[in-house]
Design an enzyme around this catalytic site. Structure first.
Site, PDB file in Angstrom:
ATOM      1  N   SER A  77       0.813  -1.219  -0.132  1.00 12.51           N
ATOM      2  CA  SER A  77       0.263   0.000  -0.079  1.00 12.51           C
ATOM      3  C   SER A  77       0.751   1.420   0.087  1.00 12.51           C
ATOM      4  O   SER A  77       0.466   2.635  -0.205  1.00 12.51           O
ATOM      5  CB  SER A  77      -0.989   0.041   1.261  1.00 12.51           C
ATOM      6  N   LYS A 146       1.072   3.802   7.044  1.00  9.89           N
ATOM      7  CA  LYS A 146       0.551   4.688   6.054  1.00  9.89           C
ATOM      8  C   LYS A 146       1.029   5.937   6.056  1.00  9.89           C
ATOM      9  O   LYS A 146       1.803   6.517   6.962  1.00  9.89           O
ATOM     10  CB  LYS A 146      -1.055   4.792   6.479  1.00  9.89           C
TER      11      LYS A 146
END
Length: 255
Positions: A77, A146
């Site tokens: 991600s 993230k």
């Protein structure tokens, strides 16, 4: 004839200078003393080696708990900023007194938000995962990485007429994305508008099309925002593979 008081009785001298059998053996066999020394030295070195080993483990443990730890990336991600199986240094002093900062890449515990709660029945699995983490073989499944897009008090929305994410009405320049943002290829396919509560952050992956992040939790308890106390630290450097080691550049924008 009187004897000279200063002269010594030969028999007395002999008796006074006599040596014990043990001393005689040591004097005649110097190897005995050296063997004794050899027997003592290995034990001494073993003891010191054990002390040094324990001290090293304690110091290493303190550093990893309080200062910097190493985590293994197990997701795509954050591509192209981070790659699967890379090992990153995580600064555990973050967030500091100034709180989280927009643009920082953070590692956090997503249990209860990004990952389901695991009960006490999985204590063995947790123990094995934590052991693998300490040995550098992997990271627990509830650990995520993230990028912080919005912090407490921000309004984050997608998107303007050029496909850019807005924070407090200002368009973000996101050079870390794997593509150039346009109205045809926006920074997020999912449109949203959220207000980030104090003490929480809105996070997104750089590989937007393949990232489960705050957008996926819209409507869920917490609204996709991560509590700052769940943040483990900021990813600062890639340490492994050796030929790919690098610093993780901080984003220049600031609201």
């Amino acid at each position: 004839m009187n004897q000279n008081p200063g002269s010594a009785d030969p028999s007395s001298a002999g008796r006074g200078s006599a040596r014990s059998p043990e001393n005689t053996r040591s004097a005649r066999n110097p190897r005995s003393a050296s063997n004794t020394v050899r027997r003592l030295i290995p034990g001494s070195w073993l003891g010191w080696s054990l002390v040094i080993l324990i001290a090293a483990v304690l110091i290493s443990g303190f550093i990893r708990v309080a200062v910097v730890d190493i985590y293994t990336i197990q997701q795509q991600s954050m591509w192209p900023t981070l790659h699967d199986r890379e090992k990153v240094a995580v600064d555990k002093r973050y967030p500091d007194s100034h709180g989280s900062r927009r643009g920082d890449v953070v590692v956090f515990n997503g249990e209860g938000s990004f990952a389901p709660y695991r009960g006490s029945s999985e204590i063995l699995a947790r123990t094995l995962e934590q052991s693998a983490h300490w040995l550098g073989l992997g990271s627990p499944e509830e650990i995520f990485v993230k990028r912080v897009i919005g912090v407490g008090g921000d309004t984050v929305e997608c998107c303007d007429d050029q496909g850019r994410i807005l924070v407090n009405g200002e368009a973000l320049d996101e050079p870390y994305l794997p593509y150039t943002v346009t109205d045809a290829e926006p920074a997020s396919e999912l449109e949203f508008q959220v207000e980030v509560p104090a003490g929480r952050v809105w996070v997104m992956g750089d590989n937007r099309a393949h990232s489960v992040d705050s957008r996926a939790l819209l409507g869920a308890p917490g609204g996709g925002m991560i509590s700052e106390d769940r943040i483990i630290g900021r990813a600062s450097h890639v340490l492994w593979p050796w030929d790919q080691r690098r610093s993780i550049q901080e984003v220049p924008y600031e609201q």
